[in-house]
Design an enzyme around this catalytic site. Structure first.
Site, PDB file in Angstrom:
ATOM      1  N   TYR A 118       0.869  -1.190   0.000  1.00  0.00           N
ATOM      2  CA  TYR A 118       0.000   0.000   0.000  1.00  0.00           C
ATOM      3  C   TYR A 118       0.895   1.225   0.000  1.00  0.00           C
ATOM      4  O   TYR A 118       1.904   1.258   0.715  1.00  0.00           O
ATOM      5  CB  TYR A 118      -0.879   0.002   1.266  1.00  0.00           C
ATOM      6  CG  TYR A 118      -1.653   1.297   1.445  1.00  0.00           C
ATOM      7  CD1 TYR A 118      -2.932   1.434   0.939  1.00  0.00           C
ATOM      8  CD2 TYR A 118      -1.076   2.392   2.108  1.00  0.00           C
ATOM      9  CE1 TYR A 118      -3.637   2.618   1.088  1.00  0.00           C
ATOM     10  CE2 TYR A 118      -1.770   3.583   2.255  1.00  0.00           C
ATOM     11  CZ  TYR A 118      -3.048   3.691   1.739  1.00  0.00           C
ATOM     12  OH  TYR A 118      -3.749   4.864   1.881  1.00  0.00           O
ATOM     13  N   GLU A 206      -3.412   7.567  -3.915  1.00  0.00           N
ATOM     14  CA  GLU A 206      -3.487   6.327  -3.141  1.00  0.00           C
ATOM     15  C   GLU A 206      -3.314   5.169  -4.106  1.00  0.00           C
ATOM     16  O   GLU A 206      -4.145   4.990  -5.006  1.00  0.00           O
ATOM     17  CB  GLU A 206      -4.815   6.221  -2.398  1.00  0.00           C
ATOM     18  CG  GLU A 206      -4.823   5.043  -1.434  1.00  0.00           C
ATOM     19  CD  GLU A 206      -6.108   4.963  -0.612  1.00  0.00           C
ATOM     20  OE1 GLU A 206      -7.216   5.104  -1.195  1.00  0.00           O
ATOM     21  OE2 GLU A 206      -6.009   4.756   0.605  1.00  0.00           O
TER      22      GLU A 206
END
Ligand code: GDP
Ligand code: MN
Length: 396
Positions: A118, A206
């Site tokens: 991530y 993101e």
């Protein structure tokens, strides 16, 4: 301004970030064409078909599917295009899918060890710094990781005046447990990502997941990009990336007439001048037991034309059962606003919800007289509480 995954990836790629390659399609036959082209470029016959909507968690909702051949590409694209995709981030009705991204399958069939990370880049307003947040626990719900295993989320603070320093990129690659070629590729990935964030004037990136393949490529498989609206004037080419179909239709209309409107879930419409007073008005409605249907700042010039435009926007929302107008006449005189309300009301002719008007400030008494003598279903108030009580009375 939020972007679709495919648009975000194009921006990333334009700054040298390696991405999962793909082509956007709006029909199943375009999807097949896209897959054919990708196979020529990449050699892989497997493709992933990804719904393009402004919401995350698409995989969970059935909006990301793998196709092993062109027949499956056509079939799956046919299923996804036009569907109402419901994900943990959409409403219960979901979001209509208008287009899909056909992308190369970067999780090579049979690849035993694809690693998913991530990574996000965002602004920490309190610190006045940019921040890279990252984790070894990619591909899944990062909120759940934050809750259950917060020690697996790392942050790197970046002074915007200095920029990302090489040791910081190396620290990130190290904390992700990488070595060798993958380590080097990750430092390159991180620095290209940070450059892209700065140069595109974004307020959020993101990337979940960032993928490490078994042959050590580091690739952005997903991309959520939010551009800073206030910097769009510097990026004329980004304006075309706005997809109004993804936005609230009433908000789009309000923006077109220059009104500052945010749609909410309640049933009391508000028309207010000034953002601070608008917030206070929403509190007042809540205290009186109602729920605001919107935030609406009509700004300084509340003349008949503007008031009418605002009424029209508020009434587009079918859940509105009453309207509270709360205007402070400082620059604009209350009697002018009152006349504007009366004129707009008569002009529209079809307002069938009660209206409570609170005008305070210059010529407030005169304004009240105009409202009270208008013969319309409009109630006046001068005090805040009086207005709240009247709202409560018409709602119960
Ligand atoms: P999201 O669900 O909206 O976050 O969409 P993502 O783009 O992150 O895709 C969801 C999941 O689909 C990813 O976490 C991957 O596990 C999987 N996925 C995405 N691309 C591929 C691919 O090329 N091949 C395979 N096998 N899986 C993929
Ligand atoms: Mn994702």
């Amino acid at each position: 301004m939020n972007l679709h995954e495919y648009q975000g990836k194009e921006i990333l790629n334009s700054f040298g970030v390696e991405i999962q390659r793909g082509i956007v399609a709006t029909t199943p036959s375009e999807a097949v064409e896209a897959a054919r082209k990708l196979t020529e470029e990449t050699g892989t016959g497997w493709h992933v078909i990804k719904a393009q909507v402004h919401a995350g968690g698409r995989g969970k909702g059935g909006g990301v599917k793998l196709a092993k051949n062109l027949g499956e590409v056509e079939e799956i694209a046919g299923q996804i295009i036009g569907m109402n995709l419901v994900t943990p981030q959409t409403s219960a009705e979901g979001k209509k899918v208008h287009q899909v991204l056909i992308a190369e399958d970067v999780y090579y069939p049979g690849d035993s060890e694809p690693e998913e990370y991530y990574m996000s880049v965002l602004l920490d307003r309190a610190k006045g710094k940019n921040m890279i947040m990252y984790s070894t626990e990619g591909g899944m719900d990062i909120e759940a990781v934050a809750e259950e295993t917060p020690h697996l989320i790392f942050t790197e603070e970046i002074d915007p005046a200095v920029g990302l320093l090489p040791f910081q990129a190396r620290r990130i690659a190290f904390n992700l447990g990488l070595s060798g070629i993958a380590f080097k590729k990750m430092t390159k990935f991180v620095s290209a990502l940070y450059t892209a964030y700065i140069k595109s004037d974004s307020s959020l990136f993101e990337i979940n997941p960032v993928l490490k393949t078994s042959d050590d490529r580091i690739i952005a498989v997903d991309a959520k990009v939010t551009l800073d609206d206030n910097a769009l004037f510097r990026h004329k080419d980004y304006a075309a990336l706005r997809d109004e179909r993804e936005e609230n239709p009433i908000e789009v209309e309000a923006k077109a007439v220059g009104l500052n409107y945010v749609d909410l879930d309640g049933n009391v419409g508000c028309m207010v001048n000034g953002a601070g007073l608008a917030m206070a008005t929403m509190d007042l409605i809540k205290q009186a037991g109602g729920e605001p249907a919107n935030f609406l700042d009509v700004g300084g010039t509340a003349d008949a034309e503007r008031v009418e435009a605002a009424f029209k926007i508020i009434l587009r929302d079918p859940s509105v059962k009453a309207i509270l107008v709360n205007i402070f006449g400082g620059i604009v005189r209350c009697d002018r606003v009152a006349q504007g309300i009366v004129d707009a009301y008569k002009n529209m002719g079809n307002i069938n919800v009660p209206i409570i008007v609170r005008l305070q400030g210059t010529n407030a008494d005169l304004a009240k007289e105009i409202i009270d003598n208008s013969g319309l279903d409009v109630q006046s108030a001068i005090e805040f509480q009086e207005a709240a009580d009247k709202v409560q009375a018409v709602m119960s």
